[in-house]
Design a protein around this motif. Structure first.
Motif, PDB file in Angstrom:
ATOM      1  N   LEU A 134     -35.703  13.388  24.229  1.00  0.00           N
ATOM      2  CA  LEU A 134     -35.737  14.769  23.731  1.00  0.00           C
ATOM      3  C   LEU A 134     -37.145  15.123  23.280  1.00  0.00           C
ATOM      4  CD1 LEU A 134     -32.523  15.195  21.546  1.00  0.00           C
ATOM      5  CD2 LEU A 134     -32.950  16.064  23.821  1.00  0.00           C
ATOM      6  N   HIS A 180     -27.800  13.925  14.397  1.00  0.00           N
ATOM      7  CA  HIS A 180     -27.760  13.761  15.853  1.00  0.00           C
ATOM      8  C   HIS A 180     -28.348  14.990  16.525  1.00  0.00           C
ATOM      9  CE1 HIS A 180     -23.663  15.791  16.026  1.00  0.00           C
ATOM     10  NE2 HIS A 180     -23.690  15.360  14.794  1.00  0.00           N
ATOM     11  N   ARG A 217     -29.132  16.890  20.607  1.00  0.00           N
ATOM     12  CA  ARG A 217     -28.847  16.920  22.044  1.00  0.00           C
ATOM     13  C   ARG A 217     -29.421  18.198  22.629  1.00  0.00           C
ATOM     14  NH1 ARG A 217     -22.619  19.010  22.459  1.00  0.00           N
ATOM     15  NH2 ARG A 217     -22.887  20.729  21.016  1.00  0.00           N
ATOM     16  N   THR A 218     -29.549  18.231  23.929  1.00  0.00           N
ATOM     17  CA  THR A 218     -29.974  19.463  24.585  1.00  0.00           C
ATOM     18  C   THR A 218     -28.754  20.378  24.685  1.00  0.00           C
ATOM     19  OG1 THR A 218     -29.590  18.522  26.771  1.00  0.00           O
ATOM     20  CG2 THR A 218     -31.822  18.370  25.903  1.00  0.00           C
ATOM     21  N   ARG A 219     -28.989  21.673  24.476  1.00  0.00           N
ATOM     22  CA  ARG A 219     -27.909  22.658  24.563  1.00  0.00           C
ATOM     23  C   ARG A 219     -28.521  24.033  24.777  1.00  0.00           C
ATOM     24  NH1 ARG A 219     -25.090  26.361  21.601  1.00  0.00           N
ATOM     25  NH2 ARG A 219     -26.271  26.000  19.710  1.00  0.00           N
ATOM     26  N   ASN A 220     -28.034  24.752  25.760  1.00  0.00           N
ATOM     27  CA  ASN A 220     -28.446  26.134  26.023  1.00  0.00           C
ATOM     28  C   ASN A 220     -29.962  26.314  26.050  1.00  0.00           C
ATOM     29  OD1 ASN A 220     -25.722  26.747  26.026  1.00  0.00           O
ATOM     30  ND2 ASN A 220     -25.717  27.501  23.937  1.00  0.00           N
ATOM     31  N   ILE A 251     -32.713  22.618  21.929  1.00  0.00           N
ATOM     32  CA  ILE A 251     -32.263  21.394  21.283  1.00  0.00           C
ATOM     33  C   ILE A 251     -31.420  21.755  20.067  1.00  0.00           C
ATOM     34  CG2 ILE A 251     -33.014  19.332  20.040  1.00  0.00           C
ATOM     35  CD1 ILE A 251     -35.289  19.099  21.958  1.00  0.00           C
ATOM     36  N   GLU A 252     -30.265  21.138  19.988  1.00  0.00           N
ATOM     37  CA  GLU A 252     -29.391  21.309  18.843  1.00  0.00           C
ATOM     38  C   GLU A 252     -29.500  20.046  17.983  1.00  0.00           C
ATOM     39  OE1 GLU A 252     -25.037  22.922  18.643  1.00  0.00           O
ATOM     40  OE2 GLU A 252     -24.987  20.783  19.184  1.00  0.00           O
ATOM     41  N   THR A 295     -26.343  23.015  11.394  1.00  0.00           N
ATOM     42  CA  THR A 295     -26.592  22.990  12.831  1.00  0.00           C
ATOM     43  C   THR A 295     -27.822  23.853  13.101  1.00  0.00           C
ATOM     44  OG1 THR A 295     -24.227  22.766  13.260  1.00  0.00           O
ATOM     45  CG2 THR A 295     -25.632  23.455  15.117  1.00  0.00           C
ATOM     46  N   TRP A 305     -30.672  25.106  16.003  1.00  0.00           N
ATOM     47  CA  TRP A 305     -30.932  25.236  17.430  1.00  0.00           C
ATOM     48  C   TRP A 305     -32.347  25.765  17.581  1.00  0.00           C
ATOM     49  CZ3 TRP A 305     -32.554  29.082  20.658  1.00  0.00           C
ATOM     50  CH2 TRP A 305     -32.566  28.745  22.019  1.00  0.00           C
ATOM     51  N   SER A 335     -36.333  24.923  23.730  1.00  0.00           N
ATOM     52  CA  SER A 335     -37.215  23.841  24.187  1.00  0.00           C
ATOM     53  C   SER A 335     -38.342  24.377  25.050  1.00  0.00           C
ATOM     54  CB  SER A 335     -36.439  22.780  24.934  1.00  0.00           C
ATOM     55  OG  SER A 335     -35.634  23.315  25.944  1.00  0.00           O
TER      56      SER A 335
END
Length: 128
Positions: free
Chosen positions: A20, A51, A53-56, A59-60, A123, A125, A128
């Motif tokens: 990431l 944690h 992760r990639t999302r939309n 990065i979330e 959360t 966001w 990227s």
């Protein structure tokens, strides 16, 4: 934070892939993550989970704890400058608003909800 909160015996769970990458200033990332992880350690009982992760197309990042959580009616308010849920703990109530300001500067978002662990869940966001 493991050293600062050693007496609490916080168990940290971190799940962030080394692949990431985030187009952000490292000081900004340090400030945001530091504020959120510090709060998770302060209010968590025994567990803090981070944690990402990639999302939309971004990065979330999720930071959550097993503490008392934030009442639903205050989950938005605590992200505002000077707002504090717990006045018994030391602090000035600016850490979360600073994090919100930084994330907004990158056209990102932040929200507070309840963690499946029972505590707070933040959360983030960021594009990227």
């Amino acid at each position: 934070m493991g050293k600062v909160y050693r007496d609490k015996g916080i168990a940290f769970s971190v799940d962030i892939s080394e692949s990431l990458s985030l187009a952000a200033d490292s000081q900004d990332v340090f400030e945001v993550m530091g504020n959120l992880i510090e709060n998770a350690c302060k209010y968590g009982k025994k567990s803090v989970r981070v944690h990402a992760r990639t999302r939309n197309a971004g990065i979330e990042i999720i930071i959550e704890d097993d503490g008392p959580g934030v009442p639903t009616e205050l989950q938005r308010k605590i992200l505002e400058r000077g707002a504090r849920v717990d006045t018994a703990q030391p602090g000035q109530g600016i850490g979360l608003s600073v994090a919100t300001d930084i994330i907004s500067a990158y056209s990102g978002s932040i929200e507070c909800t309840r963690s499946p662990q029972g505590g707070a869940k933040f959360t983030l966001w960021l594009p990227s």
